[in-house]
Write a protein that holds these residues in place. Structure first.
Motif, PDB file in Angstrom:
ATOM      1  N   GLY A 173       5.205 -64.081  12.738  1.00 54.83           N
ATOM      2  CA  GLY A 173       3.954 -63.729  12.087  1.00 54.83           C
ATOM      3  C   GLY A 173       4.047 -63.220  10.677  1.00 54.83           C
ATOM      4  O   GLY A 173       3.439 -62.219  10.362  1.00 54.83           O
ATOM      5  N   THR A 233       8.633 -66.670  10.351  1.00 54.81           N
ATOM      6  CA  THR A 233       7.217 -66.344  10.285  1.00 54.81           C
ATOM      7  C   THR A 233       6.609 -66.714   8.941  1.00 54.81           C
ATOM      8  O   THR A 233       5.521 -67.252   8.876  1.00 54.81           O
ATOM      9  CB  THR A 233       7.025 -64.828  10.487  1.00 54.81           C
ATOM     10  OG1 THR A 233       7.730 -64.438  11.630  1.00 54.81           O
ATOM     11  CG2 THR A 233       5.563 -64.479  10.644  1.00 54.81           C
ATOM     12  N   GLU A 236       4.839 -56.494  15.864  1.00 52.26           N
ATOM     13  CA  GLU A 236       4.085 -56.288  14.631  1.00 52.26           C
ATOM     14  C   GLU A 236       5.066 -56.043  13.505  1.00 52.26           C
ATOM     15  O   GLU A 236       6.098 -55.397  13.712  1.00 52.26           O
ATOM     16  CB  GLU A 236       3.193 -55.050  14.727  1.00 52.26           C
ATOM     17  CG  GLU A 236       2.034 -55.194  15.649  1.00 52.26           C
ATOM     18  CD  GLU A 236       1.171 -53.938  15.673  1.00 52.26           C
ATOM     19  OE1 GLU A 236       0.019 -54.069  16.088  1.00 52.26           O
ATOM     20  OE2 GLU A 236       1.645 -52.844  15.292  1.00 52.26           O
ATOM     21  N   SER A 280       0.266 -53.957   4.761  1.00 50.40           N
ATOM     22  CA  SER A 280      -0.485 -54.679   5.784  1.00 50.40           C
ATOM     23  C   SER A 280       0.374 -54.813   7.031  1.00 50.40           C
ATOM     24  O   SER A 280       1.584 -54.573   7.001  1.00 50.40           O
ATOM     25  CB  SER A 280      -0.916 -56.061   5.281  1.00 50.40           C
ATOM     26  OG  SER A 280       0.208 -56.857   4.972  1.00 50.40           O
ATOM     27  N   VAL A 319       1.166 -57.459  10.305  1.00 47.71           N
ATOM     28  CA  VAL A 319       1.048 -58.822  10.819  1.00 47.71           C
ATOM     29  C   VAL A 319       1.541 -58.811  12.257  1.00 47.71           C
ATOM     30  O   VAL A 319       2.642 -58.345  12.539  1.00 47.71           O
ATOM     31  CB  VAL A 319       1.893 -59.806   9.978  1.00 47.71           C
ATOM     32  CG1 VAL A 319       1.794 -61.215  10.552  1.00 47.71           C
ATOM     33  CG2 VAL A 319       1.462 -59.771   8.526  1.00 47.71           C
ATOM     34  N   VAL A 361       2.849 -66.247  13.480  1.00 45.03           N
ATOM     35  CA  VAL A 361       1.704 -65.340  13.407  1.00 45.03           C
ATOM     36  C   VAL A 361       0.824 -65.561  14.635  1.00 45.03           C
ATOM     37  O   VAL A 361       0.534 -66.693  15.003  1.00 45.03           O
ATOM     38  CB  VAL A 361       0.912 -65.568  12.105  1.00 45.03           C
ATOM     39  CG1 VAL A 361      -0.371 -64.743  12.088  1.00 45.03           C
ATOM     40  CG2 VAL A 361       1.768 -65.246  10.893  1.00 45.03           C
TER      41      VAL A 361
END
Length: 178
Positions: free
Chosen positions: A14, A87, A135, A147, A149, A173
């Motif tokens: 991700g 990712t 994550e 952020s 992801v 992701v």
């Protein structure tokens, strides 16, 4: 016997890479009911098989390498013939140099992460699969914007020369709920 392998498209991280490695849920494992040894390895002794927790902990070592900021340390966790479907890149990485290159770029985001859910399958004393959701907490190197992801992942490990190495890593992701 032919070694069991992963669906190479099922391994995705991700857009980011994990670093903290904290498990927020228990480890659940669906081990295959029938275990056969690799050709040439003789009878598989169940007591010599690693535990699910030992395999899950391999990810923590990978995260520590990631936190070092050294792409070569991260790449050293991969076998020389490993496949990385990362990712944050559309390119499939199949050489050590390509894996180092991916992490050269990815580590600029100062990735840190945590496992959300992990499912470990110990195939035999020399191979295992860890798959689930993690994550990544990343920082844009240009803006400083942070952020998170969420991604699906799969790590396929083999014990080679007494050392557990990643032979296949796929990170993707997590798609929006649909």
């Amino acid at each position: 016997m032919k070694r069991q392998t992963l669906n190479r498209a099922a391994l995705a991280a991700g857009g980011a890479v994990l670093a903290a490695g904290t498990l927020t849920t228990g480890i659940s494992v669906a081990a295959p009911e029938h275990h056969k040894p690799h050709a040439g390895h003789g009878h598989t002794d169940r007591s010599s098989k690693p535990s699910k927790k030992q395999i899950a902990a391999l990810f923590d070592g990978w995260n520590r390498a990631l936190q070092s900021g050294d792409s070569r340390k991260v790449a050293a966790r991969y076998a020389s013939d490993a496949v990385l479907l990362p990712t944050a890149s559309p390119q499939i990485r199949t050489t050590h140099a390509q894996i180092v290159d991916y992490f050269n770029h990815f580590l600029k985001n100062k990735p840190a992460g945590e496992k959300i859910r992990t499912i470990v399958n110990v195939l035999d004393s020399d191979s295992a699969i860890d798959t689930g959701v993690y994550e990544f907490h990343v920082t844009d190197p240009k803006t400083g914007r942070k952020s998170t992801v969420e991604a699906r992942y799969t790590y396929e490990y083999e014990k080679r020369g007494g050392k557990w190495l990643i032979v296949n890593h796929h990170s993707l992701v997590l798609p929006a709920a649909g």
